[in-house]
Design an enzyme around this catalytic site. Structure first.
Site, PDB file in Angstrom:
ATOM      1  N   ASP A 257       0.889  -1.164   0.000  1.00  5.71           N
ATOM      2  CA  ASP A 257       0.000   0.000   0.000  1.00  5.71           C
ATOM      3  C   ASP A 257       0.926   1.213   0.000  1.00  5.71           C
ATOM      4  O   ASP A 257       1.534   1.540   1.021  1.00  5.71           O
ATOM      5  CB  ASP A 257      -0.890  -0.033   1.251  1.00  5.71           C
ATOM      6  CG  ASP A 257      -1.930   1.096   1.275  1.00  5.71           C
ATOM      7  OD1 ASP A 257      -1.787   2.066   0.511  1.00  5.71           O
ATOM      8  OD2 ASP A 257      -2.873   0.991   2.090  1.00  5.71           O
ATOM      9  N   ASP A 268      -2.777   6.842  -3.894  1.00  6.04           N
ATOM     10  CA  ASP A 268      -2.951   5.843  -2.837  1.00  6.04           C
ATOM     11  C   ASP A 268      -3.351   4.515  -3.490  1.00  6.04           C
ATOM     12  O   ASP A 268      -4.497   4.364  -3.901  1.00  6.04           O
ATOM     13  CB  ASP A 268      -4.045   6.346  -1.873  1.00  6.04           C
ATOM     14  CG  ASP A 268      -4.240   5.442  -0.673  1.00  6.04           C
ATOM     15  OD1 ASP A 268      -3.493   4.453  -0.533  1.00  6.04           O
ATOM     16  OD2 ASP A 268      -5.162   5.717   0.115  1.00  6.04           O
ATOM     17  N   HIS A 358      -6.075  10.945   3.326  1.00  2.75           N
ATOM     18  CA  HIS A 358      -7.464  10.824   3.782  1.00  2.75           C
ATOM     19  C   HIS A 358      -8.004  12.246   3.735  1.00  2.75           C
ATOM     20  O   HIS A 358      -7.878  13.007   4.686  1.00  2.75           O
ATOM     21  CB  HIS A 358      -7.538  10.238   5.200  1.00  2.75           C
ATOM     22  CG  HIS A 358      -7.033   8.827   5.252  1.00  2.75           C
ATOM     23  ND1 HIS A 358      -6.547   8.236   6.386  1.00  2.75           N
ATOM     24  CD2 HIS A 358      -6.920   7.885   4.282  1.00  2.75           C
ATOM     25  CE1 HIS A 358      -6.161   6.992   6.111  1.00  2.75           C
ATOM     26  NE2 HIS A 358      -6.381   6.763   4.842  1.00  2.75           N
ATOM     27  N   GLU A 381     -11.261   0.399  -1.997  1.00  5.97           N
ATOM     28  CA  GLU A 381     -10.243  -0.503  -1.465  1.00  5.97           C
ATOM     29  C   GLU A 381     -10.777  -1.576  -0.521  1.00  5.97           C
ATOM     30  O   GLU A 381     -10.439  -1.598   0.657  1.00  5.97           O
ATOM     31  CB  GLU A 381      -9.163   0.308  -0.742  1.00  5.97           C
ATOM     32  CG  GLU A 381      -9.692   1.352   0.243  1.00  5.97           C
ATOM     33  CD  GLU A 381      -8.549   2.053   0.986  1.00  5.97           C
ATOM     34  OE1 GLU A 381      -7.650   1.361   1.485  1.00  5.97           O
ATOM     35  OE2 GLU A 381      -8.587   3.290   1.061  1.00  5.97           O
ATOM     36  N   ARG A 402      -5.728  -6.719  -0.023  1.00  3.86           N
ATOM     37  CA  ARG A 402      -6.458  -5.472  -0.268  1.00  3.86           C
ATOM     38  C   ARG A 402      -6.141  -5.037  -1.688  1.00  3.86           C
ATOM     39  O   ARG A 402      -5.004  -5.205  -2.147  1.00  3.86           O
ATOM     40  CB  ARG A 402      -6.063  -4.383   0.745  1.00  3.86           C
ATOM     41  CG  ARG A 402      -6.794  -3.074   0.562  1.00  3.86           C
ATOM     42  CD  ARG A 402      -6.693  -2.127   1.779  1.00  3.86           C
ATOM     43  NE  ARG A 402      -5.352  -1.690   2.069  1.00  3.86           N
ATOM     44  CZ  ARG A 402      -4.619  -2.138   3.077  1.00  3.86           C
ATOM     45  NH1 ARG A 402      -5.077  -3.054   3.899  1.00  3.86           N
ATOM     46  NH2 ARG A 402      -3.389  -1.688   3.274  1.00  3.86           N
ATOM     47  N   GLU A 404      -6.675  -1.623  -4.084  1.00  2.00           N
ATOM     48  CA  GLU A 404      -7.093  -0.222  -3.976  1.00  2.00           C
ATOM     49  C   GLU A 404      -6.723   0.581  -5.206  1.00  2.00           C
ATOM     50  O   GLU A 404      -5.577   0.555  -5.660  1.00  2.00           O
ATOM     51  CB  GLU A 404      -6.412   0.426  -2.756  1.00  2.00           C
ATOM     52  CG  GLU A 404      -6.657   1.929  -2.635  1.00  2.00           C
ATOM     53  CD  GLU A 404      -6.014   2.525  -1.383  1.00  2.00           C
ATOM     54  OE1 GLU A 404      -4.945   2.047  -0.970  1.00  2.00           O
ATOM     55  OE2 GLU A 404      -6.589   3.479  -0.831  1.00  2.00           O
TER      56      GLU A 404
HETATM   57 MN   LIG Z   1      -6.383   4.315   1.026  1.00  6.50          MN
END
Ligand SMILES: [Mn+2]
Length: 434
Positions: A257, A268, A358, A381, A402, A404
């Site tokens: 990530d 991201d 974020h 994600e 994950r 994303e």
């Molecule tokens: Mn993220």
């Protein structure tokens, strides 16, 4: 770019009106230890309005002010200081290069502020951004204006959160902002590809992190948007794992990530792939389930889609799939209602993306999930993380996945900014074999 900063200030001036003033502080300088500084990063709101990326600065937006509406207080240029720290704008540069109508040495803020506050009703400032010195300076200045009351002067009496306005602006990205985010996305995609290609059993997670950072730096983007997560095997089940010190083992997955920042704009991306280049059967089954949820969640994005719809869809698909794989037992609706999926999927399906990874902006307005609008950027994600619990078949233990991507809401639907990075099982396996 100066045009764009100017436009943003004009919008703010229009919105707050002539009886208001907005004041904000640059980010403080931070020290790593003794006199060693952490690389400077401007406060996102400050950057958004000024483009002025120096510390020790205060921006004042004063609608209708005779001598000009954009007043910048900053460090006065000192050639002796510049010998140590490198060039910086100074008050002259603030006017010439950042279109400040007035620029004054930062030390004069306290004495000049009362005049700027005089006869204005509202003060907009950032609440809780940590600039307590500025808060004090503002309130002291208000007190000083009050002492002039008998001369017929009035002092401000309403104090409002500037971020409430600014964060709404920041939520909808301009063409220029999208361009910067596209560039960040492309560099991050390239870095993830290189990391994917470089990974092999016996390497260390930090070596893969180095591949990512090398690619970021090589492209002139020197700061990751957040600390890179390079998590092999069960480390992937630690959501904010950044230790990056384990060995990459044959047969395990690697979750990365990581995203770079470009002129204050973040990317991201998360990808999860087999260290050996080939998924095992259980890994593949879980991976394809997460991918199915991610693709479906992206597919419904368009103006008018509610913020939580991609999340709800991802949950429904993941829960359904977990039942089929025997990881959850029961009926889908009941399990969703009881949030049984949270044992394997404990985070949300995305967040706003912009200058902050974020990013700012409300997810709910008037008690309702917000409708997506053209120009908004969000991540999608979903993930699954299986703990080593005795009631679970050991074949699933320690698998963390994950996937994303960064998604722009367009006029009619969406565009994936981070496209071009292998994502399906076939794409990943053939890319790693190639
Ligand atoms: Mn993220």
């Amino acid at each position: 770019m100066n045009d764009e900063f100017l436009k943003r200030r004009q919008r703010l001036i229009h919105d707050i009106g002539k009886d208001s003033i907005a004041i904000l502080a640059s980010a403080p300088r931070l020290f790593r230890n003794s006199d060693v500084e952490v690389p400077y990063r401007q406060n996102s709101d400050f950057h958004y309005l000024t483009g002025f990326d120096e510390p020790e600065a205060i921006a004042v937006i004063a609608p209708g002010q005779d001598e000009g509406e954009f007043i910048l207080f900053c460090r006065e240029f000192d050639p002796l200081k510049a010998l140590w720290t490198g060039h910086y704008a100074g008050t002259q540069g603030a006017k010439e290069h950042f279109l400040a109508n007035q620029a004054h040495p930062i030390e004069t803020l306290g004495e000049r502020l009362p005049d700027l506050l005089m006869n204005r009703r509202r003060v907009y400032f950032l609440l809780g951004d940590g600039s307590e010195d500025l808060d004090k300076t503002i309130f002291n200045a208000v007190r000083r204006v009050r002492t002039r009351a008998r001369t017929g002067v009035t002092a401000p009496y309403e104090f409002l959160a500037l971020e409430h306005l600014l964060h709404e602006y920041r939520l909808r990205k301009s063409e220029r902002e999208i361009e910067l985010m596209d560039q960040a996305a492309q560099v991050s995609v390239e870095a993830h590809k290189k990391a994917m290609k470089a990974s092999r059993p016996g390497m260390m997670e930090y070596e893969i992190e180095a591949v990512l950072l090398n690619e970021f730096n090589r492209k002139g983007m020197r700061a990751p948007a957040y600390p890179s997560i390079v998590a092999a095997g069960a480390n992937a089940c630690v959501l904010h794992y950044t230790e990056n010190r384990s060995e990459l083992k044959d047969g395990d997955l690697l979750l990365i990530d990581a995203g770079v920042e470009n002129h204050s704009y973040a990317s991201d991306i998360t990808r999860t792939f087999p260290i050996s280049g080939t998924f095992t059967e259980p890994q593949k089954q879980l991976y394809e389930l997460v991918l199915k949820a991610q693709l479906a969640a992206i597919e419904i994005i368009k103006p008018g889609c509610l913020w939580n719809q991609p999340h709800d869809l991802a949950i429904a698909i993941l829960t359904e799939g977990l039942i089929k794989l025997g990881l959850l037992i029961g009926e889908r609706e009941t399990l969703v209602k009881e949030e049984a999926y949270k044992r394997f999927y404990m985070h949300r399906t995305g967040h706003w993306l912009g200058m902050d990874v974020h990013d700012v902006g409300d997810y709910m307005t008037n008690g309702e999930w917000r409708s997506l609008e053209e120009g908004m950027v969000l991540t999608v994600e979903p993930g699954l993380y299986v703990p080593n619990d005795s009631d679970i078949d050991p074949c699933w233990w320690g698998i963390g996945i994950r996937i994303e991507d960064d998604v722009l809401v367009t006029q009619t639907g969406y565009r994936v900014l981070t496209a071009g990075l292998p994502k399906t099982v076939v794409e990943i396996e053939s890319y790693m074999a190639g």
